[in-house]
Design an enzyme around this catalytic site. Structure first.
Site, PDB file in Angstrom:
ATOM      1  CD  GLU A 112      13.106   4.632   7.333  1.00 24.02           C
ATOM      2  OE1 GLU A 112      13.488   5.677   8.210  1.00 24.02           O
ATOM      3  OE2 GLU A 112      12.944   5.151   6.409  1.00 24.02           O
ATOM      4  CB  CYS A 128      13.586   9.962   6.842  1.00 22.97           C
ATOM      5  SG  CYS A 128      14.095   8.434   6.344  1.00 22.97           S
ATOM      6  CD  GLU A 176      11.518  13.120   9.529  1.00 24.44           C
ATOM      7  OE1 GLU A 176      12.467  12.236   9.265  1.00 24.44           O
ATOM      8  OE2 GLU A 176       9.951  12.320  10.248  1.00 24.44           O
ATOM      9  CE  LYS A 181      -3.226   2.931   2.818  1.00 28.50           C
ATOM     10  NZ  LYS A 181      -1.923   4.223   2.193  1.00 28.50           N
TER      11      LYS A 181
END
Length: 488
Positions: A259, A293, A392, A183
C-alpha cells in the site's frame, strides 16, 4: 499504564519483553522537538530471533487451525487496548503529533474497535468449500477447497497513522492464522512497543505469534523482506521503498502486499456547489498536516469557476492555523520531523520556481518557534505536469488545476503514476457515474462520502500498490488456497 519510559519500552520476541541488542534510539515529540525518551534498537540478532519465534509458532502449534481461539485472543487484545486507551492516546499525540480529535477515530479508537471485525471473520469465514464431485480423466473425485494461513508475515508500517496501519495488518493476519513480525517506523516506536507490552501481559496470544521489533536501522527492514523464513511481506509506505521491498522479496518469490503513495484528485463538476466543494477539499488536506497517502491533493475545478474555487479554498486554508495537537480544536498539527518539513519546503520552492502562485501559506507559521510546523498552503497556476502536481508531498499542500469538462477532468485525474483515492462532486447522477467509472483509482468518495471502514477494502491502482487492506478482500490477502481431491 502511563506514558512509556526508556525502562518500559521493549521489544516483543517469542513472548518475552526484552531490550534491543543495538542499544536504544531517541523518540521525539514533533510538536515541541523535545526528546520523549528512548526506544529499543533491534539488531540483526533480534530480527533473527523474532523471525525464528514466528516460524516456530506457526509450524509447531495449532494457532493456524484454531479459529475460535484466535477470535478469543483478538477480542482479548481489543479489550486490553481499550482499558489502556488514555495512555495510548497520550503516547500517540506525543509521538505522532496527531491531533487529539483524530485519536477518537482513525488514530486510535477506530483501529482498536476494528479488531472485533477481524475476530468475527476468524469465526464466520468459510474456511472450507465443497466443490462437489467431478470425473476428470474418468476418475470420479470429490473436491474440497480449503483456505489456510500463508505462514509468517513480515509487516512493515509507517509513522503517519501507526495504530491504524499496525492493526490493519495485525488484525486480519492473526485472524487468518498467521504469525507476525511487525517492524514499525523508527519515528513512532512507542506506539508499537506499547501494544507489544499489552499483548505480552494481558492476552493469551501464544509466544512467537506476534513479535515487535523497533530499530533505527533501515537494514533491519531490508533483511526482514528477504529472509526465506518469511512467507509474506505486508508493507505500507512510499512507492520508492515499495519497489525495494518487492525487489528484495523476489529472491524467494514471497507474496508482497504493497500500500503505497498517492496523488489523488478531487474533481469538481460544473453542476456542483463550487465553493462548498472547494472548501471541503481544502479542509481535508489540512487534517493531520496533510500526512495521509489517500488525501486528495490535486483539486480539479471547471475552468470558468477557477478563481471562485481558489477563493473558497483559500478562505478555508487561511483560517486553519497549525497548533498544539493536545488541544481539542486543533486540526493541523506538526509534520513528523525536521526532515519531513524540509521535504515539504523543497516542494514549495519547486512550485514557485515552476511558476506556481502561493495563494495562502507557503512557509512556517508565525509564533511557533518550536515544532515541525508548516502553514496550510494553496498553490495555483500550475498544470498537471508540474512537480508539485505529480509527486507526493505529504504535507498540507493543495494544488488547484482547471479542467475543461468531465472528460478532461478524467484525463487529468488519470494522468498520474498513482491511483489510490479520489473524490467527485456534482449533482447529476449520470455524470457522476460517468466520471467515477473512468477514474482509475482504488477508492472514491462522492459528495463527501466516506469510504474508510473495517469492512471496506482499501488499496490502489498503478504505482499506489497491489492488493487490498481491510474488508474480506484484505483478510484474504493473508490466505493460501488448497484443493483436495479424493477419489471414489
Amino acid at each position: 499504564m502511563s506514558l512509556l519510559t526508556a525502562d518500559s519500552s521493549q521489544l516483543l520476541i517469542g513472548g518475552e519483553l526484552r531490550p534491543g541488542g543495538g542499544g536504544t534510539f531517541e523518540t521525539v515529540n514533533p510538536a515541541t522537538e523535545e526528546v520523549l525518551g528512548q526506544a529499543p534498537d533491534a539488531d540483526s540478532a533480534d530480527l533473527d530471533a523474532a523471525i525464528g519465534a514466528a516460524r516456530t509458532a506457526f509450524d509447531d502449534t495449532d494457532w493456524s487451525r484454531d479459529h475460535a481461539f484466535r477470535a478469543h485472543c483478538l477480542r482479548q487484545l481489543r479489550t486490553a487496548l481499550q482499558a489502556d486507551a488514555e495512555a495510548l492516546r497520550e503516547i500517540t499525540i506525543a509521538e505522532v503529533g496527531a491531533p487529539l480529535m483524530l485519536t477518537r477515530g482513525p488514530q486510535l479508537e477506530g483501529p482498536v474497535d476494528d479488531l472485533e471485525y477481524a475476530a468475527g471473520l476468524a469465526e464466520s469465514y468459510a474456511w472450507e468449500t465443497d466443490l462437489g464431485t467431478a470425473s476428470p480423466m474418468g476418475i470420479k473425485s470429490s473436491r474440497v477447497l480449503r483456505r489456510e494461513a500463508i505462514g509468517v508475515v513480515g509487516a512493515i508500517t509507517p509513522w503517519n497513522f501507526p495504530h491504524q496501519i499496525n492493526f490493519a495488518k495485525l488484525g486480519p493476519a492473526l485472524a487468518a492464522g498467521n504469525t507476525v513480525v511487525l517492524k514499525p517506523a523508527p519515528d513512532t516506536p512507542w506506539c508499537a512497543t506499547s501494544v507489544g507490552a499489552i499483548i505480552a501481559e494481558h492476552t493469551d496470544i501464544p509466544p512467537g505469534v506476534v513479535n515487535i521489533i523497533t530499530s533505527s536501522a533501515h537494514e533491519i527492514g531490508s533483511a526482514l523482506t528477504s529472509d526465506p523464513r518469511v512467507d509474506m511481506i505486508s508493507f505500507t509506505g512510499s512507492t520508492a521503498t515499495g519497489r525495494a521491498v518487492m525487489t528484495n522479496a523476489a529472491a524467494t518469490l514471497k507474496k508482497t502486499f504493497l500500500e503505497l503513495g498517492g496523488k489523488s484528485a478531487f474533481v469538481i463538476l460544473d453542476d456542483a456547489d463550487i465553493a462548498a466543494a472547494a472548501g471541503f477539499a481544502a479542509f481535508s488536506v489540512c487534517v493531520h498536516a496533510g500526512q495521509g497517502c489517500a488525501l486528495t491533493t490535486r483539486l480539479l475545478v471547471p475552468r470558468a469557476a477557477y478563481e471562485q474555487a481558489i477563493e473558497a479554498a483559500a478562505a478555508t486554508m487561511g483560517g486553519i492555523r497549525p497548533g498544539d495537537p493536545t488541544k481539542p480544536g486543533t486540526i493541523c498539527g506538526p509534520l513528523i520531523s525536521s526532515a519531513q518539513r524540509a521535504r515539504v519546503e523543497h516542494y514549495l520552492s519547486l512550485a514557485r520556481a515552476e511558476g506556481g502562485r502561493i495563494v495562502v501559506g507557503g512557509g512556517r507559521p508565525a509564533g511557533l518557534d518550536r515544532g515541525f510546523f508548516i502553514e496550510p498552503t494553496l498553490i495555483a497556476d500550475l498544470d498537471n505536469g508540474a512537480t508539485a502536481a505529480r509527486e507526493e508531498i505529504f504535507g498540507p499542500v493543495l494544488v488547484v488545476i482547471p479542467h475543461d469538462g468531465d472528460d478532461d477532468a478524467i484525463r487529468i485525474a488519470n494522468d498520474s503514476p498513482y491511483g489510490l483515492s479520489g473524490s467527485v462532486w456534482g449533482t447529476d447522477p449520470a455524470r457522476i457515474d460517468h466520471v467515477t467509472s473512468r477514474i482509475r483509482t482504488g477508492t472514491l468518495g462522492v459528495n463527501g462520502g466516506i469510504w474508510y471502514s473495517a469492512d471496506a477494502p482499501f488499496g490502489g491502482y498503478k504505482q499506489s500498490g497491489n492488493g487490498r487492506e481491510m474488508g474480506v478482500a484484505g483478510f484474504e490477502e493473508y490466505l493460501e488456497t488448497k484443493l483436495i481431491a479424493t477419489a471414489g
